[in-house]
Design a protein around this motif. Structure first.
Motif, PDB file in Angstrom:
ATOM      1  N   LEU A  69       0.908 -30.996  35.520  1.00  0.00           N
ATOM      2  CA  LEU A  69      -0.092 -29.967  35.815  1.00  0.00           C
ATOM      3  C   LEU A  69      -1.503 -30.532  35.910  1.00  0.00           C
ATOM      4  O   LEU A  69      -2.246 -30.199  36.826  1.00  0.00           O
ATOM      5  N   SER A  70      -1.870 -31.404  34.979  1.00  0.00           N
ATOM      6  CA  SER A  70      -3.231 -31.965  35.011  1.00  0.00           C
ATOM      7  C   SER A  70      -3.452 -32.845  36.243  1.00  0.00           C
ATOM      8  O   SER A  70      -4.557 -32.903  36.764  1.00  0.00           O
ATOM      9  N   ILE A  71      -2.423 -33.511  36.709  1.00  0.00           N
ATOM     10  CA  ILE A  71      -2.528 -34.335  37.923  1.00  0.00           C
ATOM     11  C   ILE A  71      -2.890 -33.460  39.128  1.00  0.00           C
ATOM     12  O   ILE A  71      -3.614 -33.875  40.024  1.00  0.00           O
ATOM     13  N   HIS A  78      -2.694 -21.565  28.794  1.00  0.00           N
ATOM     14  CA  HIS A  78      -2.850 -20.663  27.658  1.00  0.00           C
ATOM     15  C   HIS A  78      -1.479 -20.278  27.104  1.00  0.00           C
ATOM     16  O   HIS A  78      -0.492 -20.234  27.840  1.00  0.00           O
ATOM     17  N   VAL A  79      -1.458 -19.942  25.829  1.00  0.00           N
ATOM     18  CA  VAL A  79      -0.244 -19.437  25.195  1.00  0.00           C
ATOM     19  C   VAL A  79      -0.596 -18.206  24.374  1.00  0.00           C
ATOM     20  O   VAL A  79      -1.654 -18.153  23.740  1.00  0.00           O
ATOM     21  N   LEU A  94       3.977 -27.328  19.530  1.00  0.00           N
ATOM     22  CA  LEU A  94       4.018 -27.344  20.988  1.00  0.00           C
ATOM     23  C   LEU A  94       3.779 -28.737  21.544  1.00  0.00           C
ATOM     24  O   LEU A  94       3.055 -29.536  20.973  1.00  0.00           O
ATOM     25  N   ASP A  95       4.369 -28.973  22.706  1.00  0.00           N
ATOM     26  CA  ASP A  95       4.265 -30.271  23.363  1.00  0.00           C
ATOM     27  C   ASP A  95       3.207 -30.249  24.465  1.00  0.00           C
ATOM     28  O   ASP A  95       3.409 -30.792  25.524  1.00  0.00           O
ATOM     29  N   ALA A  96       2.094 -29.570  24.205  1.00  0.00           N
ATOM     30  CA  ALA A  96       1.060 -29.469  25.231  1.00  0.00           C
ATOM     31  C   ALA A  96      -0.282 -29.149  24.594  1.00  0.00           C
ATOM     32  O   ALA A  96      -0.349 -28.526  23.546  1.00  0.00           O
ATOM     33  N   ASP A  97      -1.334 -29.604  25.253  1.00  0.00           N
ATOM     34  CA  ASP A  97      -2.692 -29.231  24.853  1.00  0.00           C
ATOM     35  C   ASP A  97      -2.986 -27.911  25.554  1.00  0.00           C
ATOM     36  O   ASP A  97      -3.156 -27.873  26.779  1.00  0.00           O
TER      37      ASP A  97
END
Length: 120
Positions: A69-71, A78-79, A94-97
């Motif tokens: 996604l960042s690429i 958001h969560v 979670l496995d994400a910032d």
């Protein structure tokens, strides 16, 4: 001016094609420089757990898509805190910032920032 788009992903990664379709829309929007955001809520929060074994269900792992996604310039992630709480999960697992939205007013404000909202 490009219209902005928020995708609300509500399906678990193993419950059908919805989770993959949501990520595909977000990646496509990012590839075309569309202002796009992604909100995980309800069972969609399960997509953010690390070390999922998608092959056990004969499905493709979505982890690589999430990391891409960042690429594609998609930084607005958001969560829903209530969804995490209802499923006995914490943001630390979670496995994400990702931005944690704990109040309904925060969810409403997020959705109001976008021109279009699609729920999958």
């Amino acid at each position: 001016m490009a219209r902005s788009l928020l995708i609300v992903s509500r399906q678990a990664p193993w419950s059908g094609p919805g989770a993959r379709e949501a990520l595909d829309i977000v990646l496509a929007g990012g590839a075309y420089d569309l202002p796009v955001g992604l909100l995980f809520m309800d069972d969609g929060v399960f997509q953010l757990l690390p070390q999922q074994n998608a092959s056990a269900l004969q499905q493709k792992d979505l982890t690589a898509n999430l990391k891409a996604l960042s690429i594609f310039g998609v930084e607005d992630l958001h969560v829903c805190g209530q969804s995490l709480k209802e499923r006995g999960m914490s943001q630390d697992a979670l496995d994400a910032d990702i931005n944690h939205l704990s109040e309904k007013s925060e969810l409403s404000a997020l959705m109001d920032r976008y021109d279009q909202v699609i729920t999958i």
